[in-house]
Motif scaffolding. Structure first.
Motif, mmCIF file in Angstrom:
data_model
loop_
_atom_site.group_PDB
_atom_site.id
_atom_site.type_symbol
_atom_site.label_atom_id
_atom_site.label_comp_id
_atom_site.label_asym_id
_atom_site.label_seq_id
_atom_site.Cartn_x
_atom_site.Cartn_y
_atom_site.Cartn_z
ATOM 1 N N VAL A 1 0.832 -1.207 0.000
ATOM 2 C CA VAL A 1 0.000 0.000 0.000
ATOM 3 C C VAL A 1 0.864 1.255 0.000
ATOM 4 C CG1 VAL A 1 -1.752 1.293 1.282
ATOM 5 C CG2 VAL A 1 -1.907 -1.192 1.127
ATOM 6 N N PHE A 2 1.921 1.268 0.805
ATOM 7 C CA PHE A 2 2.802 2.431 0.863
ATOM 8 C C PHE A 2 3.469 2.683 -0.489
ATOM 9 C CE2 PHE A 2 6.900 4.475 1.500
ATOM 10 C CZ PHE A 2 6.573 5.543 2.317
ATOM 11 N N THR A 3 3.939 1.638 -1.128
ATOM 12 C CA THR A 3 4.598 1.792 -2.421
ATOM 13 C C THR A 3 3.627 2.294 -3.476
ATOM 14 O OG1 THR A 3 6.123 -0.007 -1.835
ATOM 15 C CG2 THR A 3 5.968 0.588 -4.159
ATOM 16 N N ALA A 4 2.405 1.754 -3.476
ATOM 17 C CA ALA A 4 1.394 2.218 -4.433
ATOM 18 C C ALA A 4 1.029 3.681 -4.182
ATOM 19 C CB ALA A 4 0.146 1.340 -4.336
ATOM 20 N N GLY A 5 0.886 4.059 -2.916
ATOM 21 C CA GLY A 5 0.580 5.449 -2.586
ATOM 22 C C GLY A 5 1.685 6.393 -3.011
ATOM 23 N N SER A 6 2.936 5.945 -2.886
ATOM 24 C CA SER A 6 4.062 6.775 -3.316
ATOM 25 C C SER A 6 4.007 7.036 -4.812
ATOM 26 C CB SER A 6 5.381 6.092 -2.953
ATOM 27 O OG SER A 6 5.516 5.942 -1.556
ATOM 28 N N ALA A 7 3.682 6.008 -5.592
ATOM 29 C CA ALA A 7 3.563 6.175 -7.046
ATOM 30 C C ALA A 7 2.449 7.157 -7.389
ATOM 31 C CB ALA A 7 3.314 4.816 -7.703
ATOM 32 N N MET A 8 1.343 7.107 -6.643
ATOM 33 C CA MET A 8 0.233 8.041 -6.879
ATOM 34 C C MET A 8 0.647 9.476 -6.549
ATOM 35 S SD MET A 8 -2.941 5.809 -5.360
ATOM 36 C CE MET A 8 -4.100 7.156 -5.600
ATOM 37 N N CYS A 9 1.409 9.659 -5.468
ATOM 38 C CA CYS A 9 1.894 11.000 -5.125
ATOM 39 C C CYS A 9 2.761 11.565 -6.254
ATOM 40 C CB CYS A 9 2.713 10.953 -3.833
ATOM 41 S SG CYS A 9 1.767 10.679 -2.321
ATOM 42 N N ALA A 10 3.610 10.726 -6.817
ATOM 43 C CA ALA A 10 4.504 11.172 -7.882
ATOM 44 C C ALA A 10 3.735 11.609 -9.122
ATOM 45 C CB ALA A 10 5.489 10.060 -8.239
ATOM 46 N N ILE B 1 -3.258 7.639 1.326
ATOM 47 C CA ILE B 1 -3.049 6.229 0.972
ATOM 48 C C ILE B 1 -1.661 5.775 1.405
ATOM 49 C CG2 ILE B 1 -2.853 4.610 -0.955
ATOM 50 C CD1 ILE B 1 -5.001 6.261 -2.374
ATOM 51 N N GLN B 2 -0.660 6.615 1.139
ATOM 52 C CA GLN B 2 0.695 6.335 1.614
ATOM 53 C C GLN B 2 0.698 6.044 3.106
ATOM 54 O OE1 GLN B 2 3.303 9.685 0.713
ATOM 55 N NE2 GLN B 2 4.889 8.234 0.138
ATOM 56 N N ALA B 3 -0.007 6.894 3.847
ATOM 57 C CA ALA B 3 -0.008 6.793 5.306
ATOM 58 C C ALA B 3 -0.689 5.526 5.796
ATOM 59 C CB ALA B 3 -0.689 8.020 5.904
ATOM 60 N N ASN C 1 10.603 6.080 -3.472
ATOM 61 C CA ASN C 1 10.126 5.043 -2.561
ATOM 62 C C ASN C 1 9.766 3.745 -3.274
ATOM 63 O OD1 ASN C 1 10.268 6.791 -0.338
ATOM 64 N ND2 ASN C 1 8.193 7.537 -0.667
ATOM 65 N N VAL C 2 9.421 3.838 -4.557
ATOM 66 C CA VAL C 2 8.879 2.673 -5.267
ATOM 67 C C VAL C 2 9.904 1.545 -5.383
ATOM 68 C CG1 VAL C 2 7.844 1.853 -7.412
ATOM 69 C CG2 VAL C 2 7.170 4.088 -6.472
ATOM 70 N N PRO C 3 11.102 1.762 -5.926
ATOM 71 C CA PRO C 3 12.051 0.641 -5.997
ATOM 72 C C PRO C 3 12.494 0.137 -4.626
ATOM 73 C CG PRO C 3 13.099 2.708 -6.654
ATOM 74 C CD PRO C 3 11.647 2.973 -6.565
ATOM 75 N N ILE C 4 12.656 1.053 -3.659
ATOM 76 C CA ILE C 4 13.048 0.618 -2.314
ATOM 77 C C ILE C 4 11.945 -0.245 -1.702
ATOM 78 C CG2 ILE C 4 13.689 1.385 -0.002
ATOM 79 C CD1 ILE C 4 14.765 3.944 -1.251
ATOM 80 N N GLY C 5 10.697 0.168 -1.888
ATOM 81 C CA GLY C 5 9.576 -0.599 -1.371
ATOM 82 C C GLY C 5 9.489 -1.988 -1.972
ATOM 83 N N ILE C 6 9.769 -2.093 -3.271
ATOM 84 C CA ILE C 6 9.719 -3.393 -3.941
ATOM 85 C C ILE C 6 10.805 -4.316 -3.408
ATOM 86 C CG2 ILE C 6 10.034 -4.559 -6.163
ATOM 87 C CD1 ILE C 6 8.697 -2.109 -7.478
#
Length: 486
Positions: free
Chosen positions: A96-105, A119-121, A183-188
């Protein structure tokens, strides 16, 4: 159910030392993501301001939508992890955090960005307290556990300090959207490593859900932060703001009365019978209110009032980052060897001093003075995090690790949200045009507030380590020996 849960707990303490350290590194990576995301966005605020023509209160919501939601959901996440499995909830949080980060970007507007931050939170709320309870379960030796939690606490401060530096590099380089995209690659990677190496564990006896307490927590924090942020714009005596403060107060009173009657409450009020635990929670609120307020004011001052680039402004936080890197592990060792008093006392002194020297901030303030302020703030946060983390979970039974860790993490997030809200409220208006050269003088009241918070941490550090306080911690621990009854 109980026998299965018990075997889960046993499997969690079985890994070799090398694997335990690797699990600690994975947990710290999640903390790095969530904590850095609080401060890395500070450097991007002027760019977001220009991109979306955002007002000061809009920028406050960009930060507080994130910290507020995390604060509201951390305790639920901790108890859910104890019930359904810490690894399982941790993995969901990473997704969820990784998906929210992509949406913020990809946000096309400020409103969309704030929604994506929520969503990130939601995902972030499933990471920190759950990771702490994983550490609490994996490290069964008390001394080794204290050192591991000390490292964990150090990462909180280090990630918070490195955020502005990394944010400055990204904002001045590829752009502010990469502050979230990183955040996306780190989250993955964290997701894959968690799946492969982190063992599953649960509490021997799962806590029941407390939907009533959860709703009251959300209403309390949301109305309180809303009233503080919007009060400067709508007027402190307006019906909406006074009504919001009234709802916040009633919700808090209702929460306390309601939770006292629950067998397994969301907010375990019995923990607060321990003076060290209660003091650590309040110290976390004050110290992170100070950190959030400091970074908010300093970033806008450097970029909007002084006209520095994002990278230039971010580099000013290097003394803070370096001081945390040195002092946070040292503080953890001191706490493990001789107790929490002196790390907490000196943390309060440094945090108060770091704000006091900025009371006369203007457009001609010397670079040396600014760097000293960052250095003192870093020393304070570096010293304060390990004792807060250790006190929160040490002495608590394994079945309460998720809840105790969640309360400590919640206190940090509440503090950061309140710090941004309060200093923004006392530092002038909320119109778009107010973020400029005049902002330097507008920060003076904010520095005074942050100084007071530092002095409170100092006093709490002394009070929480007296014999009377330590005796109260022992009595509190006995409340959970073999019984959940009150």
């Amino acid at each position: 159910m109980v026998s299965q849960s018990t075997s889960d707990v046993k499997s969690a303490v079985a890994p070799s030392r090398r694997r335990r350290l690797f699990i600690l590194a994975i947990c710290c990576t999640s903390l790095l993501l969530v904590s850095m995301d609080v401060t890395i966005v500070n450097v991007a605020l002027p760019s977001i301001h220009r991109a979306f023509h955002a007002s000061l209160d809009g920028l406050q919501w960009t930060l507080d939508a994130y910290t507020l939601v995390i604060a509201c959901l951390l305790m639920l996440a901790g108890s859910s992890a104890d019930r359904f499995g810490r690894k399982r909830v941790f993995l969901i949080g990473l997704v969820v955090f990784t998906a929210g980060s992509a949406m913020c970007a990809a946000a096309p507007s400020l409103g969309f960005l704030v929604a994506a931050r929520i969503i990130q939170a939601i995902g972030g709320s499933m990471l920190n307290p759950v990771a702490m309870s994983i550490i609490r379960t994996v490290f069964d030796d008390p001394r080794e556990r204290a050192q591991a939690i000390g490292i964990w606490g150090a990462v909180v401060g280090i990630s918070s300090a490195l955020g502005p530096v990394i944010g400055g590099i990204l904002v001045d380089g590829p752009g502010w959207r990469f502050v979230f995209l990183v955040n996306v690659p780190i989250g993955i990677v964290a997701l894959v490593l968690t799946k492969l190496y982190v063992p599953e564990s649960r509490a021997p006896k799962a806590r029941r859900f407390d939907p009533g307490g959860q709703v009251l927590v959300i209403i309390w924090l949301a109305t309180l932060v809303y009233a503080i942020i919007e009060g400067a714009r709508d007027g402190w005596t307006s019906g909406l703001i006074l009504g919001s403060f009234a709802v916040a107060l009633l919700s808090l009173v209702g929460l306390i009365l309601y939770e006292r009657r629950q067998d397994e409450p969301l907010l375990e009020l019995r923990f607060f019978r321990s003076i060290p635990f209660a003091s650590a929670s309040l110290s976390a609120i004050c110290s992170f209110a100070g950190l959030g307020g400091f970074l908010f004011l300093a970033t806008l001052y450097l970029q909007s009032a002084r006209g520095f680039s994002a990278l230039h402004a971010g580099l000013y936080s290097l003394p803070m980052a370096l001081t945390m890197i040195v002092l946070a592990p040292l503080s953890g060792r001191i706490v493990g060897g001789s107790g929490a008093r002196w790390p907490l006392v000196f943390a309060g002194i440094f945090m108060a001093a770091g704000s006091l020297i900025l009371l006369g901030l203007n457009l001609q303030t010397s670079v040396i003075l600014l760097l000293v302020a960052y250095f003192l703030r870093g020393a304070g946060v570096g010293l304060v995090n390990p004792p807060i983390s250790v006190i929160a979970v040490s002495g608590m039974p394994g079945s309460q690790a998720g809840v105790a860790g969640a309360i400590a993490s919640t206190s940090r997030q509440i503090g950061f949200a309140l710090g941004v809200a309060i200093v923004g409220a006392v530092s002038g208006g909320t119109e778009t045009g107010s973020i400029g050269p005049s902002f330097a003088a507008a920060t003076h009241a904010g520095w005074a507030v942050l100084s007071v918070l530092g002095f409170i941490v100092l006093v709490l550090g002394w009070i929480s380590t007296t014999k009377r306080a330590l005796d109260s911690a022992e009595r509190t621990a006995k409340l959970f020996d073999g019984s959940d009854g009150k």
